[in-house]
Design an enzyme around this catalytic site. Structure first.
Site, PDB file in Angstrom:
ATOM      1  N   ARG A  39       0.827  -1.202   0.000  1.00 45.77           N
ATOM      2  CA  ARG A  39       0.000   0.000   0.000  1.00 45.77           C
ATOM      3  C   ARG A  39       0.863   1.254   0.000  1.00 45.77           C
ATOM      4  O   ARG A  39       0.640   2.172  -0.793  1.00 45.77           O
ATOM      5  CB  ARG A  39      -0.930   0.004   1.219  1.00 45.77           C
ATOM      6  N   ASP A  65      -4.287   0.315  -2.274  1.00 43.83           N
ATOM      7  CA  ASP A  65      -4.881   0.023  -0.972  1.00 43.83           C
ATOM      8  C   ASP A  65      -5.927  -1.069  -1.158  1.00 43.83           C
ATOM      9  O   ASP A  65      -6.928  -0.866  -1.845  1.00 43.83           O
ATOM     10  CB  ASP A  65      -5.507   1.296  -0.417  1.00 43.83           C
ATOM     11  N   TYR A 158     -10.470  -8.641  14.503  1.00 48.63           N
ATOM     12  CA  TYR A 158      -9.544  -9.445  13.711  1.00 48.63           C
ATOM     13  C   TYR A 158     -10.040 -10.892  13.586  1.00 48.63           C
ATOM     14  O   TYR A 158      -9.997 -11.491  12.503  1.00 48.63           O
ATOM     15  CB  TYR A 158      -8.168  -9.405  14.359  1.00 48.63           C
TER      16      TYR A 158
END
Length: 246
Positions: A39, A65, A158
């Site tokens: 990115r 991205d 996550y």
């Protein structure tokens, strides 16, 4: 007169460092041509690309991205139009924003889900149809986590994203199997990267039956096998590489 085997290009997202860079090095050693991705960290990607090129590997770098759907599609469609479809794709890039759930801000939830889960669609959607049209089979490898398999405190966001990756991987494997494109998932345990610098390493080692942390090369070795012809009858699987942690 002998002919060279066809070039097989592999895209590895998040390959400027850590697990992604290790996978890129390993696949380059296996004879694949490599598309590196980052990115922001172009310098690290360019340095790795230079090393791989010096070793005889065809290599190029993409910058975008993965959480930005339009930017990802634009970059990938342009690359495929210029160079042809990828044979292999490793969806590795991801982030963490760890905090106990009661204190978790919406931005922390959104950033992880958009980067770690939405990127499954953002990266693969522009790539799949060209792979199908090439009629040469292929390999897709996603990177989940032990957190996506078993959950982990402080990582509800996550864990949710990485569990979602497992479900998406299994479903896509069913859709692509008849076209000889395998889709598998690697779920690493605690791996020695900069993402774990703040963790209590010695305490973590005591929890792992093999009594050590994993290395990026441990994950790269598994990716190498799943990308190989020897794994042509393996699809829809989650390979846990975690030293026996779960």
């Amino acid at each position: 007169m002998s002919t060279s085997p066809p070039t097989k290009w592999c895209l590895i997202t998040g390959s400027s460092r850590g697990i992604g860079a290790a996978i890129a090095r390993k696949l380059a050693g296996d004879g694949y041509s490599i598309v590196l991705h980052a990115r922001h960290n172009r310098q690290s990607c360019e340095e790795l690309a230079a090393k791989l090129t010096a070793q005889g590997t065809s290599c190029r770098v993409l910058m975008f991205d993965i959480s930005n759907r339009a930017a990802a599609r634009e970059a990938l469609e342009k690359d495929i139009a210029e160079h042809g479809p990828y044979y292999g794709i490793v969806c590795n890039a991801g982030i963490t924003r760890d905090t106990p759930f009661p204190a978790m801000e919406g931005e922390q939830w959104d950033a992880v889900l958009r980067t770690d889960l939405d990127s499954f669609y953002n990266v693969l959607s522009p790539c799949i149809m060209p792979m199908l049209q090439a009629r040469k089979g292929g390999r897709i490898i996603t990177i989940s986590s032990v957190s996506g398999v078993a959950g982990n405190r402080g990582q509800v966001n996550y864990s949710a994203a990485k569990a979602g990756i497992i479900g998406a991987t299994k479903a896509l494997a069913l859709e692509l199997a008849k076209r000889k494109i395998t889709v598998n998932c690697i779920a690493p345990g605690i791996i020695e990267t900069d993402m774990i610098e703040t963790l209590p390493i010695e305490e973590i080692k005591k929890m792992v039956p093999l009594r050590r942390l994993g290395t990026p090369d441990d994950i790269a070795a598994t990716a190498s096998f799943l990308m190989s012809d020897g794994a042509s009858y393996i699809t829809r699987q989650v390979i846990n590489v975690n030293g026996g942690l779960v």
